[in-house]
Scaffold this motif. Structure first.
Motif, PDB file in Angstrom:
ATOM      1  N   ARG A 225      51.758  54.743 -19.809  1.00  0.00           N
ATOM      2  CA  ARG A 225      51.614  54.121 -18.491  1.00  0.00           C
ATOM      3  C   ARG A 225      51.894  55.174 -17.413  1.00  0.00           C
ATOM      4  O   ARG A 225      52.969  55.757 -17.385  1.00  0.00           O
ATOM      5  CB  ARG A 225      52.559  52.943 -18.350  1.00  0.00           C
TER       6      ARG A 225
ATOM      7  N   GLU B  84      42.933  50.469 -15.904  1.00  0.00           N
ATOM      8  CA  GLU B  84      43.815  50.584 -14.744  1.00  0.00           C
ATOM      9  C   GLU B  84      44.063  49.239 -14.106  1.00  0.00           C
ATOM     10  O   GLU B  84      43.257  48.321 -14.202  1.00  0.00           O
ATOM     11  CB  GLU B  84      43.275  51.586 -13.726  1.00  0.00           C
ATOM     12  N   THR B  85      45.230  49.150 -13.509  1.00  0.00           N
ATOM     13  CA  THR B  85      45.602  47.991 -12.717  1.00  0.00           C
ATOM     14  C   THR B  85      45.753  48.494 -11.282  1.00  0.00           C
ATOM     15  O   THR B  85      45.470  49.662 -10.998  1.00  0.00           O
ATOM     16  CB  THR B  85      46.936  47.387 -13.217  1.00  0.00           C
TER      17      THR B  85
ATOM     18  N   SER C  94      45.502  54.165 -23.860  1.00  0.00           N
ATOM     19  CA  SER C  94      45.807  53.663 -25.201  1.00  0.00           C
ATOM     20  C   SER C  94      45.125  54.552 -26.225  1.00  0.00           C
ATOM     21  O   SER C  94      43.950  54.882 -26.079  1.00  0.00           O
ATOM     22  CB  SER C  94      45.310  52.227 -25.372  1.00  0.00           C
TER      23      SER C  94
ATOM     24  N   GLU D 286      48.891  51.096 -11.834  1.00  0.00           N
ATOM     25  CA  GLU D 286      49.003  52.139 -12.853  1.00  0.00           C
ATOM     26  C   GLU D 286      47.728  52.312 -13.662  1.00  0.00           C
ATOM     27  O   GLU D 286      46.863  51.437 -13.701  1.00  0.00           O
ATOM     28  CB  GLU D 286      50.173  51.841 -13.786  1.00  0.00           C
ATOM     29  N   HIS D 287      47.653  53.479 -14.334  1.00  0.00           N
ATOM     30  CA  HIS D 287      46.621  53.765 -15.334  1.00  0.00           C
ATOM     31  C   HIS D 287      47.278  53.555 -16.686  1.00  0.00           C
ATOM     32  O   HIS D 287      48.429  53.961 -16.893  1.00  0.00           O
ATOM     33  CB  HIS D 287      46.141  55.213 -15.228  1.00  0.00           C
ATOM     34  N   ILE D 288      46.559  52.935 -17.605  1.00  0.00           N
ATOM     35  CA  ILE D 288      47.088  52.688 -18.946  1.00  0.00           C
ATOM     36  C   ILE D 288      46.178  53.403 -19.946  1.00  0.00           C
ATOM     37  O   ILE D 288      44.992  53.087 -20.048  1.00  0.00           O
ATOM     38  CB  ILE D 288      47.163  51.188 -19.265  1.00  0.00           C
TER      39      ILE D 288
ATOM     40  N   LYS E  42      50.739  53.760 -26.219  1.00  0.00           N
ATOM     41  CA  LYS E  42      50.415  53.316 -24.859  1.00  0.00           C
ATOM     42  C   LYS E  42      51.161  54.204 -23.882  1.00  0.00           C
ATOM     43  O   LYS E  42      52.380  54.360 -23.976  1.00  0.00           O
ATOM     44  CB  LYS E  42      50.804  51.863 -24.632  1.00  0.00           C
TER      45      LYS E  42
END
Length: 156
Positions: free
Chosen positions: A141, A57-58, A65, A61-63, A139
């Protein structure tokens, strides 16, 4: 009292236990039990039954993969329900054997379905989710929802 009579009095279910032992050691039952043991020792040996997923996460957002080598984009389905993202991979395989005259002798079709659900800490707006797939890497997002900050009053 002889030795056998003493043993029978101490083991009231001796005959029943002896019958049960004989039953479980007969060939059909023993074979079935061995098959069950083998299944539970190693029920899912196929590496296709699961796939690697990581979540980072940033601030915004959550990423998510997912490593899906050899999978085509058309085999992937994404679903969003509440705060879960579900990735489904469907793999159909068809094998056909022919004889010398090009006649089909045997045709076999199999389907493998792998599913992973990833929970996130808040509900997801499915209209804002973006996904890309390239070189076996999926990916996803998911933007974080901006909540309203509540100020706490000071009580005097």
């Amino acid at each position: 009292m002889n030795e056998r009579n003493k043993k029978e009095k101490n083991e009231p279910f001796g005959d029943l236990m002896k019958s049960m032992n004989q039953f479980f050691h007969e060939k059909p039952v023993r074979g079935f039990l061995q098959t069950m043991d083998e299944f539970f020792k190693n029920p899912f040996t196929s590496s296709a039954s699961s796939f690697q997923v990581s979540v980072s996460e940033t601030d915004d957002e959550h990423i998510i993969s997912a490593e899906l080598p050899g999978v085509k984009k058309e085999q992937i389905q994404l679903d969003v329900i509440d705060n879960y993202v579900t990735i489904t991979v469907l793999h159909l395989e068809s094998i056909t054997e022919e004889n010398d005259k090009q006649e089909i002798i045997k045709k076999q079709t199999s389907m493998k379905k792998s599913i992973r659900s990833i929970p996130l800490p808040q509900p997801i707006d499915e209209n804002k989710v973006k996904a890309s797939y390239q070189n076996g890497l999926l990916k996803i997002r998911v933007p974080k929802q901006k909540g309203k900050k509540i100020m706490i009053d000071k009580i005097e």
